[in-house]
Design an enzyme around this catalytic site. Structure first.
Site, PDB file in Angstrom:
ATOM      1  N   ASN A   1      40.798  54.424  55.397  1.00 45.89           N
ATOM      2  CA  ASN A   1      41.115  52.998  55.341  1.00 45.89           C
ATOM      3  C   ASN A   1      41.882  52.485  56.547  1.00 45.89           C
ATOM      4  O   ASN A   1      42.149  51.299  56.651  1.00 45.89           O
ATOM      5  CB  ASN A   1      41.854  52.673  54.036  1.00 45.89           C
ATOM      6  CG  ASN A   1      40.918  52.782  52.843  1.00 45.89           C
ATOM      7  OD1 ASN A   1      39.701  52.921  53.009  1.00 45.89           O
ATOM      8  ND2 ASN A   1      41.464  52.748  51.646  1.00 45.89           N
TER       9      ASN A   1
ATOM     10  N   CYS B   1      31.486  46.058  43.295  1.00 51.67           N
ATOM     11  CA  CYS B   1      31.288  47.511  43.172  1.00 51.67           C
ATOM     12  C   CYS B   1      31.809  47.878  41.780  1.00 51.67           C
ATOM     13  O   CYS B   1      32.217  47.022  40.996  1.00 51.67           O
ATOM     14  CB  CYS B   1      32.036  48.259  44.270  1.00 51.67           C
ATOM     15  SG  CYS B   1      33.822  48.163  44.074  1.00 51.67           S
TER      16      CYS B   1
ATOM     17  N   ARG C   1      35.283  42.008  43.855  1.00 50.32           N
ATOM     18  CA  ARG C   1      35.633  42.176  45.265  1.00 50.32           C
ATOM     19  C   ARG C   1      35.230  40.960  46.114  1.00 50.32           C
ATOM     20  O   ARG C   1      34.505  41.074  47.090  1.00 50.32           O
ATOM     21  CB  ARG C   1      35.004  43.455  45.818  1.00 50.32           C
ATOM     22  CG  ARG C   1      35.148  44.704  44.984  1.00 50.32           C
ATOM     23  CD  ARG C   1      36.565  45.228  44.883  1.00 50.32           C
ATOM     24  NE  ARG C   1      37.119  45.704  46.118  1.00 50.32           N
ATOM     25  CZ  ARG C   1      36.956  46.918  46.620  1.00 50.32           C
ATOM     26  NH1 ARG C   1      36.192  47.771  45.987  1.00 50.32           N
ATOM     27  NH2 ARG C   1      37.532  47.280  47.764  1.00 50.32           N
TER      28      ARG C   1
ATOM     29  N   ASP D   1      44.957  53.073  44.665  1.00 43.26           N
ATOM     30  CA  ASP D   1      44.033  54.160  45.019  1.00 43.26           C
ATOM     31  C   ASP D   1      44.509  55.513  44.517  1.00 43.26           C
ATOM     32  O   ASP D   1      43.804  56.513  44.676  1.00 43.26           O
ATOM     33  CB  ASP D   1      43.825  54.230  46.537  1.00 43.26           C
ATOM     34  CG  ASP D   1      43.039  53.038  47.024  1.00 43.26           C
ATOM     35  OD1 ASP D   1      42.977  52.831  48.261  1.00 43.26           O
ATOM     36  OD2 ASP D   1      42.514  52.285  46.194  1.00 43.26           O
TER      37      ASP D   1
HETATM   38  C1  EPZ Z   1      41.407  47.806  50.390  1.00 39.78           C
HETATM   39  O1  EPZ Z   1      40.342  47.130  49.756  1.00 39.78           O
HETATM   40  C2  EPZ Z   1      41.037  49.285  50.368  1.00 39.78           C
HETATM   41  N1  EPZ Z   1      39.801  49.496  51.135  1.00 39.78           N
HETATM   42  C3  EPZ Z   1      40.857  49.742  48.921  1.00 39.78           C
HETATM   43  O2  EPZ Z   1      40.587  51.137  48.942  1.00 39.78           O
HETATM   44  C4  EPZ Z   1      42.171  49.500  48.177  1.00 39.78           C
HETATM   45  O3  EPZ Z   1      42.004  49.868  46.821  1.00 39.78           O
HETATM   46  C5  EPZ Z   1      42.548  48.018  48.274  1.00 39.78           C
HETATM   47  O4  EPZ Z   1      42.626  47.620  49.659  1.00 39.78           O
HETATM   48  C6  EPZ Z   1      43.884  47.729  47.623  1.00 39.78           C
HETATM   49  O5  EPZ Z   1      44.882  48.506  48.213  1.00 39.78           O
HETATM   50  C7  EPZ Z   1      39.873  49.506  52.494  1.00 39.78           C
HETATM   51  O6  EPZ Z   1      40.933  49.353  53.082  1.00 39.78           O
HETATM   52  C8  EPZ Z   1      38.588  49.734  53.227  1.00 39.78           C
HETATM   53  P1  EPZ Z   1      42.082  43.768  48.670  1.00 39.78           P
HETATM   54  P2  EPZ Z   1      40.239  45.510  49.850  1.00 39.78           P
HETATM   55  O7  EPZ Z   1      41.407  42.732  49.476  1.00 39.78           O
HETATM   56  O8  EPZ Z   1      40.853  45.057  51.105  1.00 39.78           O
HETATM   57  C9  EPZ Z   1      41.226  40.357  45.458  1.00 39.78           C
HETATM   58  C10 EPZ Z   1      39.444  53.101  48.372  1.00 39.78           C
HETATM   59  O9  EPZ Z   1      39.337  53.694  47.296  1.00 39.78           O
HETATM   60  N2  EPZ Z   1      40.673  39.596  46.596  1.00 39.78           N
HETATM   61  O10 EPZ Z   1      43.467  44.195  49.036  1.00 39.78           O
HETATM   62  O11 EPZ Z   1      38.845  45.140  49.543  1.00 39.78           O
HETATM   63  C11 EPZ Z   1      40.442  41.622  45.158  1.00 39.78           C
HETATM   64  O12 EPZ Z   1      39.355  41.346  44.297  1.00 39.78           O
HETATM   65  C12 EPZ Z   1      39.320  51.592  48.422  1.00 39.78           C
HETATM   66  O13 EPZ Z   1      39.667  53.661  49.481  1.00 39.78           O
HETATM   67  C13 EPZ Z   1      40.161  38.315  46.364  1.00 39.78           C
HETATM   68  O14 EPZ Z   1      40.150  37.816  45.238  1.00 39.78           O
HETATM   69  O15 EPZ Z   1      41.168  45.079  48.632  1.00 39.78           O
HETATM   70  C14 EPZ Z   1      41.478  42.511  44.499  1.00 39.78           C
HETATM   71  O16 EPZ Z   1      41.588  42.159  43.137  1.00 39.78           O
HETATM   72  C15 EPZ Z   1      38.981  51.003  47.054  1.00 39.78           C
HETATM   73  N3  EPZ Z   1      39.653  37.607  47.416  1.00 39.78           N
HETATM   74  C16 EPZ Z   1      42.770  42.143  45.237  1.00 39.78           C
HETATM   75  O17 EPZ Z   1      42.528  40.849  45.829  1.00 39.78           O
HETATM   76  C17 EPZ Z   1      39.630  38.109  48.693  1.00 39.78           C
HETATM   77  O18 EPZ Z   1      39.167  37.417  49.623  1.00 39.78           O
HETATM   78  C18 EPZ Z   1      43.159  43.105  46.345  1.00 39.78           C
HETATM   79  O19 EPZ Z   1      42.005  43.324  47.125  1.00 39.78           O
HETATM   80  C19 EPZ Z   1      40.145  39.422  48.909  1.00 39.78           C
HETATM   81  C20 EPZ Z   1      40.668  40.127  47.848  1.00 39.78           C
END
Ligand code: EPZ
Length: 416
Positions: A23, A116, A121, A304
């Site tokens: 990540n 997913c 997401r 995670d």
């Molecule tokens: C990152 O995902 C990580 N992936 C994820 O790791 C990790 O679980 C997650 O951050 C939380 O720490 C990478 O860094 C590649 P978010 P990301 O945007 O950025 C909502 C693994 O297992 N949201 O922080 O996609 C979202 O739905 C993976 O290695 C919106 O609603 O997560 C979630 O509920 C899985 N709108 C929350 O925010 C948006 O535009 C946090 O998501 C963006 C996010």
């Protein structure tokens, strides 16, 4: 479809090495789009997700050179600023090319990642931020189409803490005209690793690691060489595997930095954790004490690591409460753990786990990356054989898993 066969009941002991962080590597590789000069990354993990992203970058015109654990990217020619659905659907983090492409080329067409197993997401915050910086963004036919001659610095406030949202907007802001302030920014260490690399490329960034990041745009960025930080989630996963099996292991190429919340909880289960300069050691008791957790953005307990702790609570003494506050559907591992004999009750985003004497080996199915890790941990401690199906999920985020587990004494092998 590859399967993993694990014979449970072996205490993990010995030493293995931790790879570069998936990540951190994913946004860092996208940062190379921001400059015409070559960028070299070392400690790059050999993971399917990394391979997918490198394919995506090369179809845009990026020259990719890979040698052992280092990757050099040359984005001097970008003749196709498009991320097609066929590639994005297999790796959601491809959305991280959006910000850099708009900043560098003034235009990008990136397929919506789609959801997913763990949730919908959405990427609305990524889009909202680019619009606030002056980009015209249309979402049509499943693609985000963004256009602007040059982004303008702006004050951005994300509705929730978003890791890749913060990373996308921080990268876009590096080449914008003027200053951008990202409020409610993600504080994850991977955001800081990305900021450090961008600064080495000539970006002007302050506040990374806090919830307010300031970026003063520059005309262009230069190349650099950057070593990717260790994978804190891989580290935590192996610590949990050792904890569940009453083991005694040492992990090198990593540290307990950025894992305070996880190490605290492991110590609450009765484990001894010793931190060295670039290694971490864990000695587990014969039986763990159950420990409740509540996931939240960094520096709180990471989502995670939630599935892995459900596995260790399944065989601990006592009951534990697990609250998942980040994703709406991140308990898919619970039903599979129940097949192994775990006593888990789900109520909305809360799971109550009652530790049992022992789990029995069975055939289970992986549904997502960290759920698969939790099934591996359960299989290591279950009686008899466990077969985990669909382990392509595991290959996305755990480099040389069987090799590293075997180095710790586990009886594990891949079945074609
Ligand atoms: C990152 O995902 C990580 N992936 C994820 O790791 C990790 O679980 C997650 O951050 C939380 O720490 C990478 O860094 C590649 P978010 P990301 O945007 O950025 C909502 C693994 O297992 N949201 O922080 O996609 C979202 O739905 C993976 O290695 C919106 O609603 O997560 C979630 O509920 C899985 N709108 C929350 O925010 C948006 O535009 C946090 O998501 C963006 C996010």
């Amino acid at each position: 479809m590859d399967k993993l066969l694990i014979e449970g009941g072996v205490r993990l002991t010995g030493e293995t090495v931790i790879s570069g962080a998936k990540n951190a590597a994913l946004p860092l590789l996208c940062a190379a789009l921001l400059t015409r000069e070559p960028v070299t990354f070392t400690n790059v993990p050999r993971l399917n997700d990394i391979g997918t992203l490198l394919k995506l970058l090369s179809q845009m015109g990026v020259k990719v050179e890979r040698d052992a654990d280092s990757v050099t990217l040359d984005a001097s020619v970008l003749d196709n600023p498009v991320a097609p659905y066929e590639m994005v659907k297999t790796m959601r983090a491809s959305i991280l090319v959006l910000g850099p492409l708009v900043a560098r080329c003034g235009e990008a067409r990136v397929s919506l990642p789609g959801g997913c197993a763990i949730g919908a997401r959405p990427v609305d915050q990524h889009i909202k931020g680019l619009q606030a910086m002056g980009a015209e963004v249309a979402v049509e036919h499943g693609y985000v189409h963004a256009k602007v001659p040059r982004l303008k610095g702006a004050r951005l406030f994300t509705d929730m803490v978003t890791v890749t949202g913060t990373e996308n907007l921080m990268m876009a802001a590096c080449l914008a005209d003027g200053e951008t302030v990202i409020e409610n920014a993600a504080r994850e260490p991977e955001v800081v690793d990305l900021a450090n690399c961008l600064v080495a490329m000539g970006a002007r960034i302050s506040g990374a690691g806090t919830d307010v990041i300031r970026i003063r745009g520059v005309e262009r960025l230069s190349g650099t060489t950057h070593r990717i930080m260790p994978d804190r989630i891989e580290t935590g996963t192996y610590l949990c595997a050792a904890a569940a099996t009453g083991g005694d292991i040492r992990l090198t190429g990593t540290s307990s930095a950025y894992l305070d919340a996880v190490v605290d909880k492991l110590m609450d289960t009765g484990c001894e954790v010793v931190t060295e300069r670039d290694a971490i050691r864990l000695k587990a008791p014969a039986r763990l004490t159950a420990v409740s957790i509540r996931t939240a953005p960094y520096p709180a307990f990471p989502t995670d690591m939630q599935a892995q702790f459900m596995a260790i609570n399944a065989v601990a003494t006592g009951a534990a409460m697990i609250r998942e506050t980040i994703f709406e559907n991140r308990f898919m591992h619970a039903v599979e753990l129940q097949r192994l004999g775990a006593d888990i009750r789900i109520d909305g985003n809360t799971a109550v786990v009652q530790g049992v004497e022992r789990l029995q080996g069975a055939t289970v199915m992986a549904t997502d990356l960290r759920a698969s890790a939790s099934l591996v941990i359960a299989g290591l401690v279950a009686e008899g054989e466990t077969v985990i199906e669909r382990i392509y999920h595991l290959d996305r985020g755990y480099e040389r898993l069987e090799e590293k587990l075997s180095a710790l004494g586990a009886r594990v092998r891949r079945l074609a």
